[in-house]
Design a protein around this motif. Structure first.
Motif, mmCIF file in Angstrom:
data_model
loop_
_atom_site.group_PDB
_atom_site.id
_atom_site.type_symbol
_atom_site.label_atom_id
_atom_site.label_comp_id
_atom_site.label_asym_id
_atom_site.label_seq_id
_atom_site.Cartn_x
_atom_site.Cartn_y
_atom_site.Cartn_z
ATOM 1 N N ARG A 99 0.809 -1.371 -0.021
ATOM 2 C CA ARG A 99 -0.106 0.037 -0.024
ATOM 3 C C ARG A 99 0.896 1.435 -0.029
ATOM 4 O O ARG A 99 0.779 2.404 -0.655
ATOM 5 C CB ARG A 99 -0.869 0.052 1.316
ATOM 6 C CG ARG A 99 -2.044 -0.878 1.183
ATOM 7 C CD ARG A 99 -2.953 -1.001 2.466
ATOM 8 N NE ARG A 99 -3.838 0.175 2.293
ATOM 9 C CZ ARG A 99 -4.495 0.422 3.454
ATOM 10 N NH1 ARG A 99 -4.716 -0.193 4.295
ATOM 11 N NH2 ARG A 99 -5.445 1.576 3.435
ATOM 12 N N HIS A 100 1.857 1.343 0.890
ATOM 13 C CA HIS A 100 2.854 2.469 0.893
ATOM 14 C C HIS A 100 3.581 2.612 -0.544
ATOM 15 O O HIS A 100 3.728 3.763 -0.800
ATOM 16 C CB HIS A 100 3.638 1.942 1.905
ATOM 17 C CG HIS A 100 4.880 3.137 2.077
ATOM 18 N ND1 HIS A 100 4.537 4.236 2.467
ATOM 19 C CD2 HIS A 100 6.133 3.147 1.912
ATOM 20 C CE1 HIS A 100 5.419 5.175 2.546
ATOM 21 N NE2 HIS A 100 6.644 4.399 2.260
ATOM 22 N N ARG A 101 3.958 1.435 -1.045
ATOM 23 C CA ARG A 101 4.568 1.611 -2.445
ATOM 24 C C ARG A 101 3.872 2.246 -3.428
ATOM 25 O O ARG A 101 4.131 2.939 -4.207
ATOM 26 C CB ARG A 101 5.153 0.269 -2.626
ATOM 27 C CG ARG A 101 6.489 0.035 -2.120
ATOM 28 C CD ARG A 101 6.875 -1.416 -2.626
ATOM 29 N NE ARG A 101 8.287 -1.832 -1.650
ATOM 30 C CZ ARG A 101 8.806 -3.088 -1.762
ATOM 31 N NH1 ARG A 101 8.165 -4.073 -2.160
ATOM 32 N NH2 ARG A 101 9.852 -3.192 -0.926
ATOM 33 N N ILE A 102 2.293 1.543 -3.525
ATOM 34 C CA ILE A 102 1.522 2.008 -4.368
ATOM 35 C C ILE A 102 1.516 3.638 -4.444
ATOM 36 O O ILE A 102 1.566 4.353 -5.348
ATOM 37 C CB ILE A 102 0.226 1.553 -4.600
ATOM 38 C CG1 ILE A 102 0.657 -0.128 -5.243
ATOM 39 C CG2 ILE A 102 -0.979 1.863 -5.567
ATOM 40 C CD1 ILE A 102 -0.343 -1.180 -4.988
ATOM 41 N N GLU A 103 1.156 3.936 -3.162
ATOM 42 C CA GLU A 103 1.221 5.504 -2.937
ATOM 43 C C GLU A 103 2.344 6.281 -3.298
ATOM 44 O O GLU A 103 2.091 7.155 -3.840
ATOM 45 C CB GLU A 103 1.135 5.753 -1.579
ATOM 46 C CG GLU A 103 0.338 6.988 -0.697
ATOM 47 C CD GLU A 103 0.063 6.646 0.476
ATOM 48 O OE1 GLU A 103 0.654 7.319 1.204
ATOM 49 O OE2 GLU A 103 -0.590 5.675 1.244
ATOM 50 N N GLY A 104 3.663 5.617 -3.184
ATOM 51 C CA GLY A 104 4.799 6.389 -3.929
ATOM 52 C C GLY A 104 4.958 6.188 -5.192
ATOM 53 O O GLY A 104 5.908 6.089 -5.780
#
Lengths: 348, 375
Positions: free
Chosen positions: B353-358
């Motif tokens: 989730r964090h990566r997709i946000e990034g």
């Protein structure tokens, strides 16, 4: 000449319609009332046009050269530039950007084609596309008046090789086959760069050109791309992959597409890894081309499922790192190449 | 009290805001409503707006209708269907903030996704919050106070919402949408008390199917090959989930734009007007990006619920299981893996989730997550 034959055989970009005029390659250009220089390869087109101008100037130094841009053309310009002058000097009119020509130009050019005046040569440079197709068809049908010079892109390495060979032959220099291969490999992207590198060697070397000469001038210069770096890393050729990565970065490749190239290769390998069946079956099931499946199977030698899994995680981590979640994109890339070259074994 | 009816489980917040709307002593010029997604932040914001704008205490129907249609002359609302709120939108909003109210007691400005402002954009707002015009009220909504820069946080009064529980959400669905009790309970539970999601799961059969398919894909990953193929499937599911939201709207907008430009249906767009249509398409594309991301995020939240259940089972708790329908599967999974690996999977989902946000390629993030989830 060899380069001429290959270009000619493909007949340029638009074989449609009836062609009643001779179509030649760039180095066989000769005077004609209307010369159409077609095709996307701008460098060859420039050379062809230059050689025609030099030829005409050698015939009569009083040659009048004028340039017209077809996209900003105003009515009547062509006729006034090409019509005979008081002392009857020969005229050369170079028209650029015919692929973006205005409607006025189309009309004027079509009229001009019906009765070209004596002593004038008009070069039309058409870079490809559908604009002005009516004019192109009319030129190609104008037997005895027009000549078409086809400047297609040199796509295959063999064509570039032949081109470079012709450069040296034309200058009367001999070059060893290995040296020729080295120089074509070093300048595979841009034909103009390749040509000027050849000219440099021709100008600077007195005797036969060897690999040592090429290495002295252009050593260490390799044009590489993300996919060849990925190939080397996946095959476990660590050193080559790292050197390739540095070359790719130094010649302007961006880290983000490099990671994407790795990801797409690894993804294909992972898909193919768990599945049995014929190449055709797999290709259909995963929406790949058969050669991609073959390739992935070859690549998979020496890989384990676990290594593949770790590698996917590593690539995802690297993608995050090059997109701003890490401090040093280049370090992240190198770390990824290291992990992949060990086939995932060095991780964890 | 019509305006507050659909706000459930937020008695404290409702009381506070009702009081503020009646008593000038309890009022302030800027409010920040925070709460987890689905807790009804924006609904509460508009309910508050209705109370502030209505001319009679307790609310009048006319004002309510105008607020619901976002056409009230003293209400300006800013929400976004893109990834971020652009600086120009906020500048425009700030310009309008200095006008005196025309019919109501206050001018109300609602910013629905205040967390989607970049720092530069937030600073534009700062000025307006710092020197408020006399009768202007700002209502900002964000998931948490930490989503806003400290300089904004210090200039607003914060109202925290809590997550409503399953029975409250289910009761709302039954009352408002006429869903039967069983479906409502299941939808509320599966949506993890997210009111909007629960509404969707309760009323849309295909959304339910997509959710089931998502969980099935994740639980059947055995090899790396499965993980990669599974990631592609999940991405496809998220895509169809997202396009279910946007497609119809895109087509309607396009038709509307063509009509207002005076182009007959089916006729080619004249070259002079192409730029306008292109602009619209770009806008829609940006919305699609956000929509796909939201779709993936929903999938990841659903997956989190599954691994949460597995972890609970592994710790010997089985009375608050979210995916009760999958219980046999979950038990099997719980027995065949260790607590540590379940926790690692939950971590992997959070990382994804964090990566997709990034901005990491969604396929890659999902692949990496499923590789970690294989068992």
């Amino acid at each position: 000449m060899a380069a001429a034959r290959t270009t000619n055989a493909r007949g340029g970009a638009k074989p449609a319609g009836k062609v009643a005029i001779p179509q030649v390659s760039w180095n066989q250009i000769r005077p004609a009332p209307v010369v159409l220089v077609s095709g996307p390869q701008g460098f060859l087109a420039d050379r062809a046009m230059k050689s025609l101008r030099e030829f005409l100037r050698a015939e009569d130094p009083a040659l009048e050269v004028s340039d017209v841009a077809a996209d900003g053309y105003t009515r009547g310009e062509l006729a006034s530039l090409a019509s005979p002058s008081l002392f009857g000097e020969p005229r050369l009119v170079r028209v650029s950007a015919v692929e973006k020509c205005s409607d006025d130009f189309l009309e004027d050019a079509l009229r001009y084609l019906e009765s070209p005046p004596e002593g004038a040569t008009v070069i039309l440079r058409h870079g490809g596309g559908v604009r002005g197709k009516k004019l192109l068809d009319a030129i190609r049908a104008a037997k005895g008046v027009a000549l078409e010079v086809v400047c297609a892109d040199l796509k295959k390495d063999a064509e570039k090789y032949e081109f470079a060979q012709a450069e040296f032959q034309l200058a009367g220099k001999s070059i060893r086959a290995a040296a020729l291969r080295a120089i074509v490999a070093a300048f595979s992207d841009d034909l103009a760069e390749l040509a000027s590198a050849c000219q440099q060697l021709i100008a600077d070397t007195a005797d036969e050109i060897t690999e040592a000469t090429v290495a002295k001038y252009y050593g260490g210069r390799v044009e590489t791309n993300a996919f060849s770096v990925a190939d080397a890393a996946i095959a476990g050729r660590y050193g080559e992959a790292l050197v390739g990565l540095r070359h790719a970065l130094d010649s302007g490749a961006d880290p983000v597409p490099i990671v994407a190239a790795f990801a797409s290769k690894i993804r294909t390998m992972a898909k193919v890894s768990g599945a049995g069946g014929s190449t055709g079956d797999l290709a259909r099931r995963f929406g790949l081309a058969p050669w991609q499946v073959e390739r992935a199977r070859r690549d998979l030698r020496g890989w384990t499922d676990e290594g593949l899994g770790r590698t996917i995680q590593l690539v995802a981590e690297t993608d995050a790192a090059v997109k701003g979640q890490g401090r040093d994109p280049v370090f992240a890339l190198e770390r990824m190449v290291t992990g992949i070259a060990s086939r995932g074994r060095s991780l964890r | 009290m019509g305006a507050w009816d659909d706000i459930i489980g937020q008695t404290d917040a409702v009381e506070l805001l009702t009081d503020a709307s009646r008593n000038p002593q309890a009022m302030t010029h800027a409010w920040l409503i925070t709460g987890p997604p689905g807790s009804g932040r924006s609904n509460l914001a508009y309910a508050f707006a209705k109370a502030l704008l209505s001319r009679v205490p307790g609310g009048d129907e006319h004002t309510d209708q105008q607020v619901d249609a976002r056409t009230h002359p003293d209400l300006t609302s800013l929400s976004t269907s893109k990834v971020i709120i652009s600086i120009d939108e906020v500048r425009h909003l700030v310009t309008g903030a200095s006008y005196a109210p025309s019919v109501g007691r206050y001018r109300v400005l609602v910013v629905e996704d205040a967390d989607r402002m970049a720092e530069r954009t937030s600073n534009v707002l700062l000025k307006a919050l710092e020197e408020p015009p006399e009768r202007t009220v700002w209502i900002l909504c964000a998931p948490s106070e930490a989503d806003l820069i400290p300089t904004i946080r210090s200039r607003v009064r914060s109202v925290r919402l809590r997550v409503p529980d399953v029975t409250e959400v289910a009761a709302l669905l039954q009352r408002r949408d006429g869903v039967d009790a069983e479906t409502a309970e299941r939808a509320a539970r599966h949506a993890q008390n997210h009111i909007g999601m629960a509404h969707r799961l309760a009323t849309d059969e295909t959304a339910r199917q997509r959710r089931d398919e998502t969980l099935r894909v994740a639980l059947t990953v055995r090899t790396v090959s499965d993980a990669v193929v599974g990631a592609a499937t999940l991405l496809e599911l998220a895509g169809s989930d997202a396009s279910a939201y946007t497609e119809q709207r895109d087509a309607e907008e396009r038709e509307h734009a063509l009509r207002s430009l005076g182009i007959e249906p089916g006729k080619p767009v004249p070259p002079a007007l192409r730029a306008q249509i292109r602009g619209l398409e770009e806008e829609q594309k940006r919305r699609a990006t956000r929509s796909l991301r939201d779709g993936i995020d929903r999938i990841l939240v659903d997956l989190q619920s599954v691994y949460r259940d597995i972890a609970l089972l592994q710790f010997g708790i089985d009375d608050t299981i979210i995916n009760r329908e999958l219980l046999p599967h979950l038990r099997q999974s719980a027995e065949s893996s260790s607590q540590a690996s379940t926790m690692a999977t939950l971590d992997a989902i959070a990382t994804a989730r964090h990566r997709i946000e990034g901005n990491v390629a969604p396929a890659l993030a999902l692949e990496a997550m499923l590789v970690a989830a294989q068992r």
